[in-house]
Structures are given as C-alpha cells and as structure tokens.
Motif scaffolding. Sequence first.
Motif, PDB file in Angstrom:
ATOM      1  N   GLY A 218      77.017  -5.043  19.471  1.00 24.16           N
ATOM      2  CA  GLY A 218      76.427  -3.718  19.384  1.00 24.16           C
ATOM      3  C   GLY A 218      76.825  -2.942  18.154  1.00 24.16           C
ATOM      4  N   GLU A 219      77.448  -3.603  17.187  1.00 21.11           N
ATOM      5  CA  GLU A 219      77.878  -2.919  15.971  1.00 21.11           C
ATOM      6  C   GLU A 219      77.894  -3.898  14.808  1.00 21.11           C
ATOM      7  N   THR A 220      77.862  -3.364  13.589  1.00 21.98           N
ATOM      8  CA  THR A 220      77.946  -4.202  12.405  1.00 21.98           C
ATOM      9  C   THR A 220      78.415  -3.361  11.243  1.00 21.98           C
ATOM     10  N   THR A 221      78.668  -4.025  10.103  1.00 19.40           N
ATOM     11  CA  THR A 221      79.175  -3.334   8.914  1.00 19.40           C
ATOM     12  C   THR A 221      78.116  -3.300   7.835  1.00 19.40           C
ATOM     13  N   ALA A 222      78.356  -2.455   6.832  1.00 17.27           N
ATOM     14  CA  ALA A 222      77.431  -2.385   5.706  1.00 17.27           C
ATOM     15  C   ALA A 222      77.388  -3.707   4.959  1.00 17.27           C
ATOM     16  N   GLY A 223      78.525  -4.403   4.901  1.00 10.43           N
ATOM     17  CA  GLY A 223      78.554  -5.695   4.232  1.00 10.43           C
ATOM     18  C   GLY A 223      77.666  -6.719   4.908  1.00 10.43           C
ATOM     19  N   ASP A 224      77.711  -6.738   6.249  1.00 10.32           N
ATOM     20  CA  ASP A 224      76.841  -7.654   6.987  1.00 10.32           C
ATOM     21  C   ASP A 224      75.369  -7.314   6.763  1.00 10.32           C
ATOM     22  N   LEU A 225      75.059  -6.014   6.739  1.00 12.57           N
ATOM     23  CA  LEU A 225      73.673  -5.594   6.533  1.00 12.57           C
ATOM     24  C   LEU A 225      73.207  -5.898   5.114  1.00 12.57           C
ATOM     25  N   ALA A 226      74.112  -5.820   4.134  1.00  9.92           N
ATOM     26  CA  ALA A 226      73.749  -6.167   2.761  1.00  9.92           C
ATOM     27  C   ALA A 226      73.380  -7.639   2.662  1.00  9.92           C
ATOM     28  N   THR A 227      74.129  -8.482   3.369  1.00 15.00           N
ATOM     29  CA  THR A 227      73.812  -9.915   3.385  1.00 15.00           C
ATOM     30  C   THR A 227      72.463 -10.164   4.034  1.00 15.00           C
TER      31      THR A 227
ATOM     32  N   THR B 197      89.766  -1.500   6.841  1.00 17.68           N
ATOM     33  CA  THR B 197      89.023  -1.292   5.601  1.00 17.68           C
ATOM     34  C   THR B 197      87.513  -1.295   5.814  1.00 17.68           C
ATOM     35  N   TRP B 198      87.075  -1.484   7.072  1.00 21.48           N
ATOM     36  CA  TRP B 198      85.650  -1.589   7.343  1.00 21.48           C
ATOM     37  C   TRP B 198      85.156  -0.401   8.170  1.00 21.48           C
ATOM     38  N   VAL B 199      83.910  -0.012   7.907  1.00 25.23           N
ATOM     39  CA  VAL B 199      83.240   1.000   8.716  1.00 25.23           C
ATOM     40  C   VAL B 199      82.195   0.279   9.571  1.00 25.23           C
ATOM     41  N   TRP B 200      82.276   0.494  10.866  1.00 32.05           N
ATOM     42  CA  TRP B 200      81.374  -0.172  11.803  1.00 32.05           C
ATOM     43  C   TRP B 200      80.326   0.826  12.281  1.00 32.05           C
ATOM     44  N   TYR B 201      79.083   0.392  12.297  1.00 32.11           N
ATOM     45  CA  TYR B 201      77.961   1.254  12.663  1.00 32.11           C
ATOM     46  C   TYR B 201      77.381   0.809  14.000  1.00 32.11           C
ATOM     47  N   ARG B 202      77.059   1.807  14.840  1.00 38.28           N
ATOM     48  CA  ARG B 202      76.476   1.561  16.159  1.00 38.28           C
ATOM     49  C   ARG B 202      75.307   2.514  16.373  1.00 38.28           C
ATOM     50  N   ILE B 203      74.417   2.147  17.294  1.00 41.18           N
ATOM     51  CA  ILE B 203      73.355   3.067  17.696  1.00 41.18           C
ATOM     52  C   ILE B 203      73.992   4.200  18.503  1.00 41.18           C
ATOM     53  N   ALA B 204      73.642   5.444  18.197  1.00 37.33           N
ATOM     54  CA  ALA B 204      74.180   6.582  18.941  1.00 37.33           C
ATOM     55  C   ALA B 204      73.797   6.453  20.416  1.00 37.33           C
ATOM     56  N   PRO B 205      74.735   6.716  21.333  1.00 43.08           N
ATOM     57  CA  PRO B 205      74.441   6.549  22.766  1.00 43.08           C
ATOM     58  C   PRO B 205      73.165   7.235  23.224  1.00 43.08           C
TER      59      PRO B 205
END
Length: 355
Positions: free
Chosen positions: A52-61, A90-98
């Motif tokens: 339910g979450e991912t990082t900007a690095g994963d999304l860039a890939t 060192t990572w920021v994790w992004y999730r859909i707001a509840p």
Amino acid sequence: MSIQDDAAGPVTSAAAHAIGADAAADLAATLKAIADPLRLRMLSAIATSPTGETTAGDLATLTAVSQPTVSHHLKVLREVGLLTADRRGTWVWYRIAPAYRGAVTTLLDRFAPAAVEVHGAHAEASRGEPAGLDNVDPALDRIAASLAERFTATPERECYRVVRESYAALARRGGNAAHLVPLTEQFARQRIVDAERAQTADRARKPQVLFVCVANAGRSQLAAALLQHYAGDRVVVRSAGSAPASDVHAAVRGLLDGLGDPAGTGAVGSVDAPFYPKPLTDDAVRAADVVVTMGCGDVCPVLPDTRYEDWTVGDPALASPAGVAAIRDELDRRVRGLLASLDVAAGNPTSEGTR
C-alpha cells in the motif's frame, strides 16, 4: 406564464439538484490534479502495491522519468490531499490518503476500465452492434425447460426464475446482444449448480474456488483460468464481478485463449467457455470453499467455514504489455500457492487463512 418565467423554471429546478458551486470547484481541483497520465500511473502503482505504499525512486523506475519529475507530480497529488507521505530513514514513502482510498479504488477499478473500453470500442460501436432477438421469451423458456429436466432437485419454477434473472443481469452489462441467449444458458446453469451444491454437506466433494474482482474482465478471469489450467478437474473454479463489464479486456483475452479449458469440454466444473464477465451471486459465494477477492472484498458476504483471501494485484486493463505480463506472473505465483494449500485429495480446503 411568460416565456421568460417558463424558461427560468427548469433552470431553477436543475440548480436545486446540481452539485454546489463550492463543491464543484473543490472537485475540479482534485480532478485537474489527477488528469495527467503520469499521475494516474503513480496512483495506480501506489494503490496496487502489496504494502500500500511506495517511494519516489520506485515510481521513477516504473515511469522511466527522472526522480525530480516524479517528486513534482507527487507534490501535486499531496497538495490536493490524495496522498500522504511518511519519511523513514532516507526514504519517503507515499500512500493513498485514508479518506480517498475508496474513491481511488472506484476510479481505477470501475471508471478507468470503462473509459478505456469505451474509447477502444468507439470505432466498432459506430458501425453498430449486431441485433439481438426481438422476442427472447421463447428462447428463455426453452432454456428453463431444459435446465428443469436436467436438474430435478431444483423446482421448475425456480429454473424459470433463474433464467429470466440471469438474462436481465447479463443484459445490464451491455455488450453484443446477439450473444446474450447462449451466455444466459451458461450462467443460469452455473447458478443452479452452485445453488444445489450450497445445500449439500458432502465434504468429500471437490473444493470450489471463486475469484471476484470489480469488472470480472481481467484479474479474476485470468486467475480462474490459471487455477483451472493447473488443477484440471480436481477443483471447481468460478469467477464473478461486483460490477461486471460487457466483455473481457482485450489485453487479457489472448492469455485466456492460450490457457482455455484443459479438457476442451466447457463443462460446468471448469472455467466457463467462452470467457465472459458475469455478476456476483450469493449462491456462488455460498457454494465456494475459498473466495479470493481483488479490490472488492467489501461486496462479498462473509460466511462461516469459508476461507477468504484478498489479493492486491494491478488491473491488466490499464497496464502496458510488460505490465500485463507482470500481472500474469504474479497471479500465476499466487494461484500455485493457493492450489498447494488445497487438500484436493480429500476435496477440502485447509483452514489456513479462514476467517
């Protein structure tokens, strides 16, 4: 009444039912933030991530763009409240707001596939659909009579009810009207078999697995075909949708045709042939030993002695060819694990995962 008054009346009435100006402005701002192909892909990737979450690095890939570009789009989505962020190390994790999870699920699982299907079928639709039968009553009566003769445990009146109800349910999804009658026969037969099975207590029977997603046009169809491919006649396989589409997604149809019915029979105990989206019924849930949902677990009744699993898997209708292949591989892995957990020799599912 003057012409001016007559014209003003409907406007006033419409205004009373229309969305308010302030709400429309807020909604437009959110829709504007979403209305970007890259941001839609990001939302999809986050919503379907197993965690339910991912990082900007994963999304860039994933998106093959630079990380600063990804960060800009993530900022836009955060500013309208669609995403939340959490820094860990060192990572920021992004999730859909509840507050937006249900809305994003609806957007990706219902609105988006419908929009893609409409745009893809626009040229074909402009040429017109083959006409269905002008009067289907005689055909439906023949189907009901045939089923009543075959399934003697089901009252004749019930067979007629199921056939009529099945035809209406399939007609509501749209699609080629010329196919409705033969599909009605398959669907009604399946429903009667499930209803009779749900009333028996034979624990030596083959385990039955039901795969459910929103449209029953991609994930659930593919998972069902994969399980049938590996299990053969050892497992009864079903699939259904909480809001079935008019047809199976083009991206998935080729994969389904490649798997098919291993026995080549189209028998009741195998995945329906041809593959077609069908609505979820209570009898299908009651007849199942295992129910696997993919993004629509809230629509399934929770029954005792039934094992439930929820698989977070992307929607192939919106994926690239490489994404479709990845989804197929993920479903293949999960299906193999599910089959390994079934006691097919005894015909019962294990208790693992039961709720």
